[in-house]
Design a protein around this motif. Structure first.
Motif, mmCIF file in Angstrom:
data_model
loop_
_atom_site.group_PDB
_atom_site.id
_atom_site.type_symbol
_atom_site.label_atom_id
_atom_site.label_comp_id
_atom_site.label_asym_id
_atom_site.label_seq_id
_atom_site.Cartn_x
_atom_site.Cartn_y
_atom_site.Cartn_z
ATOM 1 N N ARG A 385 50.818 41.798 43.596
ATOM 2 C CA ARG A 385 51.222 41.273 41.962
ATOM 3 C C ARG A 385 50.086 40.056 41.043
ATOM 4 O O ARG A 385 50.649 40.374 40.058
ATOM 5 C CB ARG A 385 52.840 40.235 41.991
ATOM 6 N N HIS A 386 49.692 39.781 41.899
ATOM 7 C CA HIS A 386 48.786 37.906 41.160
ATOM 8 C C HIS A 386 47.736 39.118 40.388
ATOM 9 O O HIS A 386 47.093 39.425 39.521
ATOM 10 C CB HIS A 386 48.716 37.180 41.636
ATOM 11 N N TYR A 387 46.758 39.895 40.997
ATOM 12 C CA TYR A 387 46.103 40.686 41.497
ATOM 13 C C TYR A 387 46.493 41.793 40.465
ATOM 14 O O TYR A 387 45.122 42.484 39.542
ATOM 15 C CB TYR A 387 45.082 40.970 42.182
ATOM 16 N N GLY A 388 46.927 42.940 40.529
ATOM 17 C CA GLY A 388 46.838 44.055 40.397
ATOM 18 C C GLY A 388 46.008 45.391 40.917
ATOM 19 O O GLY A 388 45.106 44.330 41.156
ATOM 20 N N ARG A 389 46.447 46.111 40.634
ATOM 21 C CA ARG A 389 45.211 47.115 41.529
ATOM 22 C C ARG A 389 43.708 47.034 40.699
ATOM 23 O O ARG A 389 42.664 46.700 41.196
ATOM 24 C CB ARG A 389 45.017 48.480 40.701
ATOM 25 N N GLY A 391 42.435 43.594 39.442
ATOM 26 C CA GLY A 391 42.310 42.360 39.887
ATOM 27 C C GLY A 391 41.515 43.412 41.228
ATOM 28 O O GLY A 391 40.145 41.565 41.766
ATOM 29 N N ALA A 394 38.163 44.213 40.459
ATOM 30 C CA ALA A 394 37.766 43.347 40.255
ATOM 31 C C ALA A 394 36.370 43.077 41.443
ATOM 32 O O ALA A 394 35.235 42.180 41.523
ATOM 33 C CB ALA A 394 37.933 42.899 39.425
ATOM 34 N N HIS A 395 37.125 42.256 41.878
ATOM 35 C CA HIS A 395 36.929 41.288 43.396
ATOM 36 C C HIS A 395 35.729 42.779 44.048
ATOM 37 O O HIS A 395 34.898 41.752 44.400
ATOM 38 C CB HIS A 395 38.192 40.615 44.708
ATOM 39 N N PRO B 8 41.724 50.436 29.195
ATOM 40 C CA PRO B 8 41.367 48.948 29.722
ATOM 41 C C PRO B 8 39.697 49.071 29.639
ATOM 42 O O PRO B 8 38.988 50.298 30.553
ATOM 43 C CB PRO B 8 42.269 48.660 30.897
ATOM 44 N N MET B 11 37.266 45.153 34.382
ATOM 45 C CA MET B 11 37.314 43.726 34.601
ATOM 46 C C MET B 11 35.705 43.396 35.394
ATOM 47 O O MET B 11 35.492 43.902 36.046
ATOM 48 C CB MET B 11 38.206 42.566 35.650
ATOM 49 N N THR B 12 35.251 42.697 35.249
ATOM 50 C CA THR B 12 34.049 42.095 35.853
ATOM 51 C C THR B 12 34.239 41.089 36.304
ATOM 52 O O THR B 12 33.671 40.703 37.347
ATOM 53 C CB THR B 12 32.950 41.662 34.754
ATOM 54 N N THR B 13 34.988 40.217 35.958
ATOM 55 C CA THR B 13 35.514 38.842 37.141
ATOM 56 C C THR B 13 37.039 39.062 38.054
ATOM 57 O O THR B 13 37.746 39.000 37.010
ATOM 58 C CB THR B 13 35.532 37.831 36.016
ATOM 59 N N PRO B 14 37.215 39.078 38.868
ATOM 60 C CA PRO B 14 38.337 38.599 39.775
ATOM 61 C C PRO B 14 39.246 37.783 38.559
ATOM 62 O O PRO B 14 38.830 36.606 38.821
ATOM 63 C CB PRO B 14 38.225 39.025 40.750
ATOM 64 N N PRO B 15 40.579 38.117 38.659
ATOM 65 C CA PRO B 15 41.093 37.092 37.776
ATOM 66 C C PRO B 15 42.252 35.942 39.034
ATOM 67 O O PRO B 15 43.545 36.347 39.345
ATOM 68 C CB PRO B 15 42.600 37.712 37.493
ATOM 69 N N HIS B 16 40.605 34.869 39.653
ATOM 70 C CA HIS B 16 41.240 34.128 41.024
ATOM 71 C C HIS B 16 42.860 32.804 39.524
ATOM 72 O O HIS B 16 41.980 32.424 39.119
ATOM 73 C CB HIS B 16 39.627 33.569 41.505
ATOM 74 N N MET B 17 42.894 32.631 40.734
ATOM 75 C CA MET B 17 43.980 31.390 40.545
ATOM 76 C C MET B 17 43.038 30.230 40.594
ATOM 77 O O MET B 17 42.124 30.315 41.527
ATOM 78 C CB MET B 17 45.228 31.846 41.618
ATOM 79 N N PRO B 63 51.371 46.817 40.792
ATOM 80 C CA PRO B 63 50.768 47.126 39.690
ATOM 81 C C PRO B 63 49.451 47.235 39.588
ATOM 82 O O PRO B 63 48.612 47.457 40.420
ATOM 83 C CB PRO B 63 51.444 45.606 39.860
ATOM 84 N N GLU B 64 49.408 47.473 38.097
ATOM 85 C CA GLU B 64 48.161 48.607 38.202
ATOM 86 C C GLU B 64 47.323 46.654 37.250
ATOM 87 O O GLU B 64 45.956 46.633 37.742
ATOM 88 C CB GLU B 64 47.604 49.144 36.887
ATOM 89 N N GLN B 65 48.057 46.265 36.182
ATOM 90 C CA GLN B 65 46.981 45.027 35.994
ATOM 91 C C GLN B 65 47.548 43.493 36.729
ATOM 92 O O GLN B 65 48.310 43.643 36.677
ATOM 93 C CB GLN B 65 47.483 44.658 34.436
ATOM 94 N N PRO B 66 46.757 42.595 36.388
ATOM 95 C CA PRO B 66 46.980 41.596 36.795
ATOM 96 C C PRO B 66 47.736 40.612 36.399
ATOM 97 O O PRO B 66 48.318 40.917 35.738
ATOM 98 C CB PRO B 66 44.859 40.350 36.497
ATOM 99 N N ALA B 67 48.182 40.086 36.721
ATOM 100 C CA ALA B 67 49.108 39.087 37.065
ATOM 101 C C ALA B 67 49.215 38.833 35.462
ATOM 102 O O ALA B 67 47.985 37.693 34.663
ATOM 103 C CB ALA B 67 49.821 37.709 37.333
#
Lengths: 496, 496
Positions: A385-389, A391, A394-395, B8, B11-17, B63-67
């Motif tokens: 849920r935090h990253y999504g596909r 995210g 991207a990692h 979209p 993404m180039t940067t993973p959406p880390h917390m 989910p497709e998108q990050p949080a």
């Protein structure tokens, strides 16, 4: 002289932490972890550590009294002064050893929530939400990595296929082997005539599973386990597999189980799944161990390695390696649930319940060796849920980009030899100057604390085993500058 | 009509917390858990749950998108609205089912710290502090429960004995069985002639371990597994064991492994360890499964059951049951490390390291089936430091006091029949009016949500299996008033 000893009165109430104490110390622990993760670059990845250094700092005997007001201060102190200086820091951005063991905010919070609930999900009835959340997150994950629908539950537990979380890929290897043995037995095979097959570069957990299952007396016993030769890129040679099976069949053996590795531990070799699928008899169980490389399947550009998946009986990979989910989290799928549960199910009276008797639910204890199980789906759910596909992709793509960059440097410098094709994040090389120099480079880097590397041996073009450095890129905190620094260290060493 | 789809950008940067996000959401999770634990009495222990209820509330696709900014609000909402209403609440003070599965502040914070470190303790070299802290806490625990020094490391890893944390008692059963097989093999025994022995009331994990090890084709296969009759208090009959071994020896079998249970799952029967120790041949491996009752050994008044311990080869109990440490935490000790590691060790090149080669350290991967392992010693260390010996004793003695109170009520009321001696916290009874009524009582209580109970069957004085309610007292939040309320529910039912 008489000595007066004041004996403590026996306690009648256990000194449980109050909710307010839990809040205060809990917030402090959260902050402590955030500080730990933002301070990695100020400390060596592997501090100089001697055996016994920690033991020597810990009291020989356990505490008698409950914690006083200052005890949690001392615990935090000890974390900082005894534990941190004596750990290999797997979450450091300069950790490139073994394979990554990703720890992330959502993963940590999932572990925390799971510990807070404190439920035991051995049966659906003992934790319905834990079971059903695990079913759904495993379906999600199957979709994310492109597994066929036959590995998914869909909307019903009566589906033939489905997935669960095991502790490690070793556990998946073991239970798939047990399912294969059970299937062979059901087909009338003599249990003493079973043969198992894997690449000679496959993981040590395969030989260990054979030992556990009673099919090997020790790590070198190949009575039942046949290790197949590899090609010059360390991939299992499917024609050698076909030949081995052919010979075994002629000699009365029963080919029960084949493991294809997608991403060997040594060099991330990708066994040719489609060729393996056509090389084996119809009754043979085909397991895929994608422990490390499976994470990259969230990116469609890596799905070529799934060619042949329609023949596969079971599949596993570890989100706790490169897919941002705290250890332990190995995802394991089977195409036919019953083939697995037939090997592992047992029903004592004290576990009987209506839902199980009605066949209406999944009881995950029948998918694993232990009875008890944690609510591990929470951490995977939080991560997805935090990253999504996007995210997740991207990692993976970022660490593939960094590994490709390092590969390019190595290929452009004849002091270094790339010893295996780079597939996702693992780069394997040696120094042209020789094994001793390669080993010296690794030891020097590790001793410096600037980075941490691990090694293996791989055969060169003459078949001679050579000492090889493995650079596994995929840490959560690893950025381009860390990989560039590592390369500069390599260059400096080679130039010296 | 032309449809414009806005794709979209990749993404180039993973959406880390970020660390700040982690602090904020982490504090919120800590508070959420504190609230959860202080609100148990406002909800049913087991809500009414239908199979599929959770699946039906979870999206079919990941989910497709990050949080986005609101996603963690939605995650907390979902915990409250989807997860909590569909869990069996093991931490409720009114949970008396199965055995306790203690979750405490120190235990939760230990899990949190372990997730924060994110290290893999497979080898000493991959986590020296994790290995040495585990060695020391296992020594502490051995001392706390009165195990002889031969099970402890003391100040050197070269000691013969020592302990480690396994996931569950099932794992301890399995690895002790594998060690016994390896020892038998080393003594020249024919692996196909091995016999294993346990009480017929012993845990199902014993039959499962035999299945895993290839010594049973299924749960009812007794070719290699001999289940021994019990006396009228459900304890293994040592003379029947001696007779079975005698007969087996005459018939060419090799008695390889015996499991004595200290606290059976059905009724907490304590097998007579001293009698078992003298009934078995010198070469037979003697394992003790004290999964539940072992926790009570922190109180000297229960140590009578350890009579015979000097003959024991391996011993386990679960602090994750009644000893305040979050699941999973099974403590497992062996008197001779090498007998265990000989059965489980395997050394691929990629794990070689100086400390291991020098024999200077403990590598815990050789003590277990999986390769990877968590830093589980932290939670046990936190618990021991927070509670101290006296705090642990107070917890055990309080639940023994409450169980004794309930036992007294049952013994004083002829509508109820106590069906087994109460030893520590488990009270087993049936209704004098019959099995159907006993079952109806259990179902009525569980359906009401006021408490949760589980059941088993136990033979009565005529040998007829009777339906039995098990009341396991030992929850962290359980107080006298909860047990009194439970008794009133029983009385009301019996009077109706």
């Amino acid at each position: 002289m008489e000595v007066l000893v004041r004996l403590p009165l026996p306690m009648t109430t256990p000194p449980h932490m109050t909710p307010d104490e839990f809040r205060a110390i809990g917030h402090r622990m959260i902050d402590w972890i955030a500080d730990y993760h933002t301070s990695h670059e100020a400390r060596p990845v592997r501090p100089p550590i001697a055996p016994g250094a920690v033991l020597g700092q810990l009291p020989t005997h356990p505490p008698e009294q409950p914690a006083d007001a200052g005890e949690w201060d001392r615990i935090f102190d000890d974390l900082q002064k005894i534990i941190v200086p004596n750990l290999l820091h797997w979450q450091s951005p300069n950790f490139f050893g073994y394979f990554p063991c990703n720890s992330t905010g959502p993963g940590i919070l999932g572990e925390l929530a799971s510990a807070g609930f404190g439920v035991n999900g051995m049966l659906w009835a003992t934790s319905p939400a834990a079971t059903e959340l695990e079913m759904r997150t495993l379906d999600w994950m199957a979709e994310l990595i492109g597994l066929p629908e036959r590995f998914q539950f869909g909307d019903t537990p009566h589906a033939r296929g489905g997935g669960c979380i095991q502790s490690t890929a070793s556990d998946s290897t073991l239970v798939s082997l047990l399912a294969a043995r059970s299937q062979a037995r059901a087909a009338g095979a003599d249990p003493s005539a079973l043969r198992l097959y894997a690449s000679k570069h496959a993981h040590s957990s395969i030989a260990k599973a054979a030992m556990v299952a009673g099919l090997a007396a020790g790590p070198d016993d190949t009575t039942h386990l046949c290790l197949i030769d590899a090609d010059d890129t360390h991939r299992l040679d499917a024609s050698a597999l076909a030949a081995a099976i052919d010979t075994d069949l002629k000699n009365g053996w029963y080919p029960a189980w084949v493991c294809a590795t997608l991403g060997t531990t040594g060099s991330e070799a990708i066994d040719p799944l489609a060729d393996i699928a056509t090389a084996i008899p119809p009754h043979t169980w085909l397991h895929v161990d994608a422990a490390y490389t499976g994470a990259a399947l969230v990116c469609p550009e890596f799905r070529w390695m799934l060619n042949g998946i329609d023949r596969v009986d079971s599949f596993c990979f570890n989100p706790h390696k490169s897919l941002l989910t705290n250890f332990d989290c190995d995802c394991f799928w089977v195409a036919d649930q019953q083939s697995l549960t037939r090997a592992l199910s047992i029903m004592p009276e004290y576990l009987r319940n209506q839902a199980t008797d009605a066949g209406a639910v999944i009881d995950y204890r029948d998918w694993q060796v232990p009875l008890g199980r944690k609510f591990r789906a929470l951490k995977l759910w939080f991560v997805l849920r935090h990253y999504g596909r996007e995210g997740l992709q991207a990692h993976i793509r970022e660490h593939v980009r960094l590994a490709t960059w390092l590969e390019t440097q190595i290929n452009g410098d004849d002091r270094f030899v790339l010893v295996a094709p780079r597939i996702t994040g693992l780069v394997c090389f040696r120094l042209a100057s020789g094994d001793r120099e390669t080993r010296r480079l690794l030891e020097q880097v590790n001793a410096s604390g600037a980075a941490f590397l691990s090694h293996t041996t791989l055969p060169d073009e003459t078949g001679t085993d050579r000492y090889v450095i493995r650079v596994a890129i995929g840490g959560v905190l690893t950025q381009e500058r860390h990989v560039r620094s590592l390369w500069h260290v390599f260059e400096d060493f080679a130039g010296s």
